[in-house]
Design a protein around this motif. Structure first.
Motif, PDB file in Angstrom:
ATOM      1  N   LEU A   4       0.844  -1.197   0.000  1.00 57.70           N
ATOM      2  CA  LEU A   4       0.000   0.000   0.000  1.00 57.70           C
ATOM      3  C   LEU A   4       0.876   1.243   0.000  1.00 57.70           C
ATOM      4  O   LEU A   4       1.807   1.339   0.801  1.00 57.70           O
ATOM      5  CB  LEU A   4      -0.894   0.001   1.252  1.00 57.70           C
ATOM      6  N   GLU A   6       0.451   5.433   0.157  1.00 55.38           N
ATOM      7  CA  GLU A   6      -0.436   6.583   0.323  1.00 55.38           C
ATOM      8  C   GLU A   6       0.148   7.829  -0.333  1.00 55.38           C
ATOM      9  O   GLU A   6       1.370   7.969  -0.465  1.00 55.38           O
ATOM     10  CB  GLU A   6      -0.653   6.907   1.807  1.00 55.38           C
ATOM     11  N   CYS A  22      -4.698   5.841  -1.745  1.00 57.43           N
ATOM     12  CA  CYS A  22      -3.936   4.659  -1.333  1.00 57.43           C
ATOM     13  C   CYS A  22      -3.951   3.670  -2.491  1.00 57.43           C
ATOM     14  O   CYS A  22      -4.993   3.099  -2.802  1.00 57.43           O
ATOM     15  CB  CYS A  22      -4.563   4.047  -0.087  1.00 57.43           C
ATOM     16  N   TRP A  33      -8.780   3.424   6.697  1.00 55.59           N
ATOM     17  CA  TRP A  33      -7.795   4.443   7.054  1.00 55.59           C
ATOM     18  C   TRP A  33      -7.721   4.561   8.572  1.00 55.59           C
ATOM     19  O   TRP A  33      -8.748   4.481   9.257  1.00 55.59           O
ATOM     20  CB  TRP A  33      -8.186   5.800   6.465  1.00 55.59           C
ATOM     21  N   CYS A  93      -3.084   3.987   5.396  1.00 56.23           N
ATOM     22  CA  CYS A  93      -4.038   3.123   4.716  1.00 56.23           C
ATOM     23  C   CYS A  93      -3.844   1.699   5.220  1.00 56.23           C
ATOM     24  O   CYS A  93      -2.707   1.280   5.517  1.00 56.23           O
ATOM     25  CB  CYS A  93      -3.772   3.192   3.224  1.00 56.23           C
ATOM     26  N   GLY A 112       0.118   0.639   5.019  1.00 57.61           N
ATOM     27  CA  GLY A 112       1.017   1.546   4.313  1.00 57.61           C
ATOM     28  C   GLY A 112       1.920   2.271   5.294  1.00 57.61           C
ATOM     29  O   GLY A 112       1.800   2.105   6.507  1.00 57.61           O
TER      30      GLY A 112
END
Length: 121
Positions: A4, A6, A22, A33, A93, A112
């Motif tokens: 991931l 962002e 994301c 989130w 994310c 992320g």
């Protein structure tokens, strides 16, 4: 797991807006989130189901934030309106790589690195 990345963070004045993105690789199933402000605990913000648009939000952002996704682009978004100084945090994310994890959730297996959102008063 899902990779991931962002983007979209930045600095904005109170009352302003930002949209976080994301990008997921490969496909993410349930997604959401989270945020963490300095000196505070990691906090759930919003989650979205795989395909049918069901969402879940923490009370403090209801009516101001909208989570959405574009499965064709493997991307999840967080549109933030009427930002407040207390929204200042690193936003991360999260997603699930497991196909049966489609409903909105507050638990995920992939994360992320985060993007900073700063709201000035």
């Amino acid at each position: 797991q899902v990779q991931l990345v962002e983007s979209g963070g930045g600095t904005v004045q109170a009352g302003g807006s930002l949209k976080l993105s994301c990008a997921a690789s490969p496909r993410a199933f349930g997604a959401g989130w989270f945020r963490q402000a300095p000196g505070k605990e990691h906090e759930f913000v919003a989650a979205i189901s795989c395909n049918d648009g069901y969402t879940d939000y923490v009370d403090s952002v209801k009516g101001r934030f909208t989570i959405s996704r574009d499965n064709a682009k493997n991307t999840v978004y967080l549109q933030m309106y009427n930002l407040k100084p207390e929204d200042t945090a690193v936003y991360s994310c999260a997603a699930d790589s497991r196909p049966w994890r489609c409903a909105p959730s507050r638990s995920f297996d992939s994360w992320g690195q985060g993007t900073q959102v700063t709201v000035s008063s």
